[in-house]
Design a protein around this motif. Structure first.
Motif, short mmCIF file in Angstrom:
data_model
loop_
_atom_site.label_atom_id
_atom_site.label_comp_id
_atom_site.label_asym_id
_atom_site.label_seq_id
_atom_site.Cartn_x
_atom_site.Cartn_y
_atom_site.Cartn_z
N ALA A 56 40.81 31.83 43.47
CA ALA A 56 41.83 32.40 44.57
C ALA A 56 42.77 33.50 43.73
CB ALA A 56 42.72 31.39 45.09
N TYR A 57 43.16 33.05 42.48
CA TYR A 57 44.18 33.73 41.63
C TYR A 57 43.64 35.12 41.36
CZ TYR A 57 47.87 34.92 38.31
OH TYR A 57 48.65 35.68 37.62
N GLU A 58 42.11 34.77 40.99
CA GLU A 58 41.57 35.95 40.28
C GLU A 58 41.56 37.08 41.43
OE1 GLU A 58 36.86 37.26 38.84
OE2 GLU A 58 37.38 35.23 39.61
N VAL A 59 41.57 36.82 42.45
CA VAL A 59 41.48 37.81 43.68
C VAL A 59 42.95 38.12 43.83
CG1 VAL A 59 41.26 38.32 46.08
CG2 VAL A 59 39.28 36.98 44.69
N LEU A 60 43.99 37.19 44.14
CA LEU A 60 45.22 37.57 44.71
C LEU A 60 46.12 37.99 43.33
CD1 LEU A 60 45.83 34.60 47.15
CD2 LEU A 60 44.93 37.03 47.64
N GLY A 61 45.80 37.78 42.17
CA GLY A 61 46.70 37.85 41.13
C GLY A 61 46.70 39.46 40.72
N ASP A 62 45.53 40.07 41.14
CA ASP A 62 45.18 41.41 40.91
C ASP A 62 45.54 42.29 42.10
OD1 ASP A 62 43.75 43.52 38.92
OD2 ASP A 62 43.15 43.89 41.09
N ASN A 63 46.36 43.35 41.96
CA ASN A 63 46.73 44.05 43.17
C ASN A 63 45.56 44.85 43.91
OD1 ASN A 63 49.49 43.61 42.80
ND2 ASN A 63 49.93 45.26 41.46
N GLN A 64 44.66 45.37 43.26
CA GLN A 64 43.55 45.97 43.93
C GLN A 64 42.56 45.08 44.70
OE1 GLN A 64 43.05 49.42 44.41
NE2 GLN A 64 41.64 48.57 45.89
N ASN A 65 42.33 43.81 44.00
CA ASN A 65 41.44 42.89 44.43
C ASN A 65 42.13 42.39 45.62
OD1 ASN A 65 39.55 42.98 42.43
ND2 ASN A 65 40.17 41.28 41.44
N ARG A 66 43.43 42.04 45.58
CA ARG A 66 44.21 41.68 46.91
C ARG A 66 44.22 42.44 47.97
NH1 ARG A 66 50.85 39.68 47.01
NH2 ARG A 66 50.57 38.79 49.32
N ARG A 67 44.40 43.88 47.74
CA ARG A 67 44.23 44.70 48.80
C ARG A 67 42.90 44.77 49.20
NH1 ARG A 67 47.73 48.22 45.51
NH2 ARG A 67 45.96 48.98 44.43
N ASN A 68 41.79 44.65 48.67
CA ASN A 68 40.60 44.61 49.24
C ASN A 68 40.03 43.34 49.79
OD1 ASN A 68 39.81 47.08 47.99
ND2 ASN A 68 38.93 45.96 46.19
N TYR A 69 40.72 42.30 49.26
CA TYR A 69 40.70 40.94 50.18
C TYR A 69 41.61 40.70 51.41
CZ TYR A 69 40.86 35.74 50.98
OH TYR A 69 40.61 34.60 51.46
#
Length: 233
Positions: A56-69
């Protein structure tokens, strides 16, 4: 490459709101890792949970990954809403179809009862329940020409009524729910036809066996007619 096809919601895994800041996400991550890591709390250690938290943090901790998610979550939500709307529309359509079908079936029953059963029933009653009186009159003197003429005229009227009943019976298919009623009417009409044929032989031969056979066929027809009436009621 990060795989976003997770069953769980990463925000729920980290126990934060989708509107949480990056700082709040990082704090939540550290708190949960500490809670479930075996080196910190042996009693709450959970290796599988640690894996989920890290993912979860791998995705939400990165701005671009979070936007994609977030976009993926939005697309999933729209898809679910669309599916829900389609299911609702389909259920409504199915309900309306069943309701319409049921209404049509009721209308078909009403129409058949009005256009077929009622007139056939009336004609059959006129034929079946008039024979006894005719037989009583004929019994006064079976060889009397005037009585025989009246009897033959009676048979002619019955044949005309029977023909009308048969035409009416065939004028409209019976509803499936009234198949039993229709079957009883059909066989009753057939028995009446055979009975009238037997009765018509008597004036030609004066053989009373034709009268007895005709009466027996009428009794069978009367029973079948009564069963047709009972199946409607």
């Amino acid at each position: 490459m990060v795989n976003y096809k997770h069953v769980s919601n990463h925000y729920e895994t980290l126990k934060v709101s989708p509107s949480a800041s990056q700082t709040e996400i990082k704090q939540a991550y550290r708190r949960l890792v500490k809670l479930f890591h075996p080196d910190s709390h042996q009693e709450t250690a959970d290796h599988e949970q640690i894996i989920r938290i890290n993912a979860a943090y791998e995705v939400l901790g990165d701005n671009q990954n979070r936007r994609n998610y977030d976009q993926q979550l939005q697309n999933q939500s729209q898809t679910l809403n669309s599916d829900r709307l389609q299911r609702t529309a389909s259920a409504q359509k199915h309900y309306q179809t069943r309701r319409k079908t049921g209404r049509q079936a009721d209308e078909q029953v009403d129409e058949w009862l009005r256009r077929v059963y009622q007139p056939v029933n009336r004609l059959l009653c006129g034929i079946l329940y008039s024979l006894e009186e005719q037989m009583d009159q004929l019994a006064a003197d079976p060889f009397d020409d005037e009585l025989l003429d009246e009897f033959q005229e009676y048979l002619k009227i019955c044949r005309d009524d029977l023909k009308q009943a048969q035409i009416t019976f065939r004028s409209l298919p019976n509803p499936p729910s009234l198949a039993r009623t229709a079957a009883h009417l059909y066989y009753s009409l057939n028995q009446v036809a055979d009975g009238l044929e037997e009765l018509s032989y008597f004036p030609l031969s004066y053989d009373e066996r034709y009268l007895h056979t005709g009466q027996e066929l009428f009794r069978i027809a009367t029973r079948l007619h009564s069963e047709a009436q009972a199946s409607v009621n």
